[in-house]
Write a protein that holds these residues in place. Sequence first.
Motif, PDB file in Angstrom:
ATOM      1  N   LEU A 179       0.824  -1.207   0.000  1.00  0.00           N
ATOM      2  CA  LEU A 179       0.000   0.000   0.000  1.00  0.00           C
ATOM      3  C   LEU A 179       0.862   1.263   0.000  1.00  0.00           C
ATOM      4  CD1 LEU A 179      -2.843  -1.085   2.442  1.00  0.00           C
ATOM      5  CD2 LEU A 179      -3.058  -0.594  -0.004  1.00  0.00           C
ATOM      6  N   TYR A 199      -2.917   5.278   1.538  1.00  0.00           N
ATOM      7  CA  TYR A 199      -2.492   5.494   2.918  1.00  0.00           C
ATOM      8  C   TYR A 199      -3.645   5.264   3.897  1.00  0.00           C
ATOM      9  CZ  TYR A 199       2.070   7.455   1.640  1.00  0.00           C
ATOM     10  OH  TYR A 199       3.354   7.629   1.194  1.00  0.00           O
ATOM     11  N   GLU A 200      -4.853   5.676   3.530  1.00  0.00           N
ATOM     12  CA  GLU A 200      -6.004   5.462   4.406  1.00  0.00           C
ATOM     13  C   GLU A 200      -6.282   3.978   4.594  1.00  0.00           C
ATOM     14  OE1 GLU A 200      -8.900   7.753   2.369  1.00  0.00           O
ATOM     15  OE2 GLU A 200      -8.311   9.663   3.303  1.00  0.00           O
ATOM     16  N   GLN A 201      -6.130   3.203   3.522  1.00  0.00           N
ATOM     17  CA  GLN A 201      -6.322   1.760   3.654  1.00  0.00           C
ATOM     18  C   GLN A 201      -5.248   1.160   4.555  1.00  0.00           C
ATOM     19  OE1 GLN A 201      -6.747  -0.382  -0.036  1.00  0.00           O
ATOM     20  NE2 GLN A 201      -6.595  -2.391   0.963  1.00  0.00           N
ATOM     21  N   ALA A 202      -4.007   1.635   4.404  1.00  0.00           N
ATOM     22  CA  ALA A 202      -2.932   1.148   5.265  1.00  0.00           C
ATOM     23  C   ALA A 202      -3.245   1.440   6.730  1.00  0.00           C
ATOM     24  CB  ALA A 202      -1.603   1.785   4.854  1.00  0.00           C
ATOM     25  N   SER A 204      -6.253   1.853   8.003  1.00  0.00           N
ATOM     26  CA  SER A 204      -7.384   1.032   8.453  1.00  0.00           C
ATOM     27  C   SER A 204      -6.921  -0.359   8.845  1.00  0.00           C
ATOM     28  CB  SER A 204      -8.447   0.952   7.354  1.00  0.00           C
ATOM     29  OG  SER A 204      -8.002   0.160   6.268  1.00  0.00           O
ATOM     30  N   GLU A 205      -5.872  -0.839   8.169  1.00  0.00           N
ATOM     31  CA  GLU A 205      -5.328  -2.150   8.493  1.00  0.00           C
ATOM     32  C   GLU A 205      -4.401  -2.101   9.706  1.00  0.00           C
ATOM     33  OE1 GLU A 205      -3.480  -3.681   4.987  1.00  0.00           O
ATOM     34  OE2 GLU A 205      -5.347  -3.672   3.817  1.00  0.00           O
ATOM     35  N   ASN A 206      -3.739  -0.958   9.888  1.00  0.00           N
ATOM     36  CA  ASN A 206      -2.830  -0.803  11.027  1.00  0.00           C
ATOM     37  C   ASN A 206      -2.868   0.643  11.492  1.00  0.00           C
ATOM     38  OD1 ASN A 206      -0.842  -0.807  12.948  1.00  0.00           O
ATOM     39  ND2 ASN A 206       0.866  -1.008  11.507  1.00  0.00           N
ATOM     40  N   ASP A 209       0.377   2.718  12.067  1.00  0.00           N
ATOM     41  CA  ASP A 209       1.347   2.867  10.977  1.00  0.00           C
ATOM     42  C   ASP A 209       1.737   4.345  10.869  1.00  0.00           C
ATOM     43  OD1 ASP A 209       2.754   3.062   8.577  1.00  0.00           O
ATOM     44  OD2 ASP A 209       1.484   1.600   7.548  1.00  0.00           O
TER      45      ASP A 209
END
Length: 312
Positions: A179, A199-202, A204-206, A209
């Motif tokens: 990502l 970056y927003e998806q990253a 949401s996963e962590n 981060d």
Amino acid sequence: MSNPAPGAVMRGAVDLSSLRNRPAAQSAAPAPSTGGEAPASRLVFDVTDADFGQVLELSRTVPVVVDLWAEWCGPCTQLSPVLEKVVTELGGRLVLAKVDVDANPQLAQSFRAQSIPLVVGLVAGQPVQLFTGAVPEAQVREVFTQLLQLAAQHGVTGSVPAGETPTDGESPAPALPPLHQAAFDAIEAGDYPVAAAAYEQALSENPRDEDAKAGLAQVHLLSRVQRLDLGEARAAAAGAPRDVAAQFDVADLDLAGGHVDDAFGRLLDLFAELPDDERAPVRERLLELFGVVGDADPRVIRARGRLASLLF
């Protein structure tokens, strides 16, 4: 970002114009190639007052990191090997120009090197403040990654062949997470919404981060300043000193132009003038810009201190 870094900052406060057209002496500095290809050169080289014009021209092709140092400087001897290691691992996407300030007083004066080590970037002939003092290797990596992102925004995406640069058995730099790589590629392409989404998806996963948080703040800044005209923004802010949106625009432009203290000072002054129930957006914008510059940056530390005093 979480450390001293350029973010979107292209500094205009350092005047290097007197160094552009000086006669070039024989040196290890690379000469720009003709035909639009990246120059073939070593990745790390020494430069002088006399031949620095070549380095300015080189920075139109590939980002240049300038390390201002001296033999007597203990932190310099700690930092220089770290800079060389990280530049080498980037495989030609950056080059490192080393300046002995004792032997090159004009360069030291031009870069306003009041303390060393001083590390400055050059992108398309323009200086970009990176950091002062010895910093950890992880911070150097993040700063250089963001310098590459900034360079991409200004069309400086060339590289130089790594040639016979020794690796000393070191492992190559680890690849970016998918990502983060997607965000970086989108930034290089000028597609800020796609970069922000990655970056927003990253996050949401962590949610912890920190690199994604820093990258997202930078993308938001780049996206905002893209639509602004400096003259119009300053006129609007001058005509409406308590207009939050107008002051935000100028603060963004100041930060993107390298005037970090001006940006923070403008927002802190606005925060101080507003009633308590209108302060929240200003505080949020300040925290976002702190992330762009880096929490360890002295300017951020000073601004955080003033913000805390205003809050309490």
